[in-house]
Design an enzyme around this catalytic site. Structure first.
Site, PDB file in Angstrom:
ATOM      1  N   LYS A  80       3.746 -93.486 -17.246  1.00 24.53           N
ATOM      2  CA  LYS A  80       4.284 -92.873 -18.479  1.00 24.53           C
ATOM      3  C   LYS A  80       3.704 -91.779 -19.083  1.00 24.53           C
ATOM      4  O   LYS A  80       3.911 -90.634 -19.447  1.00 24.53           O
ATOM      5  CB  LYS A  80       5.229 -93.806 -19.020  1.00 24.53           C
ATOM      6  CG  LYS A  80       6.317 -94.209 -18.457  1.00 24.53           C
ATOM      7  CD  LYS A  80       7.119 -95.338 -19.176  1.00 24.53           C
ATOM      8  CE  LYS A  80       8.175 -96.097 -18.274  1.00 24.53           C
ATOM      9  NZ  LYS A  80       9.078 -97.015 -18.825  1.00 24.53           N
ATOM     10  N   ASP A 116      13.725 -93.915 -22.384  1.00 26.77           N
ATOM     11  CA  ASP A 116      13.762 -95.313 -22.893  1.00 26.77           C
ATOM     12  C   ASP A 116      14.134 -95.791 -24.067  1.00 26.77           C
ATOM     13  O   ASP A 116      14.640 -96.826 -24.179  1.00 26.77           O
ATOM     14  CB  ASP A 116      11.956 -95.645 -22.636  1.00 26.77           C
ATOM     15  CG  ASP A 116      11.507 -95.732 -21.183  1.00 26.77           C
ATOM     16  OD1 ASP A 116      12.292 -96.113 -20.152  1.00 26.77           O
ATOM     17  OD2 ASP A 116      10.413 -95.638 -21.081  1.00 26.77           O
TER      18      ASP A 116
END
Ligand code: ATR
Length: 293
Positions: A80, A116
């Site tokens: 990420k 997220d």
């Protein structure tokens, strides 16, 4: 390297759009199944693949995917923060967190988004009906996923955030990026007996994927504390078992967050938000048990 056969849904006459999830390990990712279900429900043609890529392979694997016509990708462990670095543009949320889990092809480059944090808050508050406002919160981990959820938890009104990471410099870097010294603290992992107690404990480490125990003391748990593991399935079992044995009122795995962040990504790509309850229930029934309280 393509790790799985693609899931193909509703081939349109002009061909389905090509999407993927990148990560390592990726073979057991549920994302292809989730996006196939969303696409089926909304009659959108797409192909969604799981592509195994290490941090070293990622740039090349993503370039090959773009050459094949890839329109969008999810990015998971451990990529990420790498993804944030290779985007031509990023959303404000992704910039703040320096973490990207959703890539969108724009012209010759990638635009990065972070879904997220929204996914976590929607799952805790919406699906599980738990509040986060005012909770003294402990965040375990300071990688890409931890960074995204730290900002979302603060936006959702937690009262104080304590960040502990095996590598303390990453916890300090996250606290510096947040920039609220009065409400955000870091702790050394080696001092964990002296951290105090918390109303919300979020495990954002990847320790469970290697079946590593975090060896946490029960003293971390305030009365009626909620524990949440960003992982799901077997990777979450160790932390959730500790949470229950230490007296958590709720011990929740990250399956709902996975589904919710996927729905956010789907909306970024296709402009329509899918329903999430049916696929959540299907995956809950399919996963090995003991994952949710
Ligand atoms: P993600 O994108 O899922 O956040 P990541 O950026 O690789 O993945 O971050 C993994 C996190 O899990 C990091 O906080 C890592 O700690 P380090 O920064 O010290 O590497 C943490 N982690 C991984 N294995 C761990 C273990 N066995 N014990 C404690 N923390 C661990």
């Amino acid at each position: 390297m393509i790790d799985e056969e693609p899931v193909t849904v509703h081939r349109a006459s002009d061909g389905p759009g090509l999407y993927a999830v990148f990560g390592q390990p990726i073979a057991h990712s549920l994302s292809p199944r989730i996006h196939a279900a969303f696409a089926r429900d909304l009659s959108i043609a797409l192909e969604y693949r799981a592509i195994e890529a290490s941090a070293e392979d990622f740039v090349g694997a993503l370039a090959a995917f773009a050459d094949r016509g890839g329109l969008g990708a999810n990015v998971t462990l451990p990529l990420k923060q790498h993804a944030a670095r290779l985007c031509l543009s990023v959303s404000e949320r992704a910039r703040q967190a320096d973490s990207v889990n959703t890539l969108v092809r724009r012209g010759e480059g990638w635009h990065g988004e972070s879904t997220d944090g929204v996914g976590l808050i929607r799952d805790i508050t919406g699906r599980h009906g738990l509040y986060v406002r005012g909770r003294r919160t402990l965040l375990l981990g300071a990688g890409g996923a931890a960074r995204a959820v730290a900002f979302a938890l603060l936006d959702a009104g937690i009262s104080e955030l304590t960040i502990a990471n095996r590598t303390p410099e990453r916890a300090d870097a996250l606290a510096d990026a947040i920039g609220k010294p009065e409400g955000v603290h870091t702790r050394y992992w080696s001092d964990l007996g002296q951290w105090g107690s918390f109303d919300l404990i979020v495990n954002a480490t990847s320790a469970g994927h290697g079946r590593m125990s975090l060896a946490l003391p029960p003293s971390l748990m305030a009365p009626r504390a909620v524990c949440y593991d960003l992982s799901y399935g077997r990777a979450s079992f160790g932390f959730l078992a500790w949470a229950r044995s230490a007296g958590a009122s709720h011990a929740v795995d990250g399956l709902g967050m996975l589904v919710e962040q996927a729905a956010e990504a789907f909306e970024v790509w296709h402009g329509r938000r899918p329903e999430t309850d049916a696929i959540y229930a299907e995956l809950r029934a399919y996963l090995p048990g003991d994952a949710e309280d």
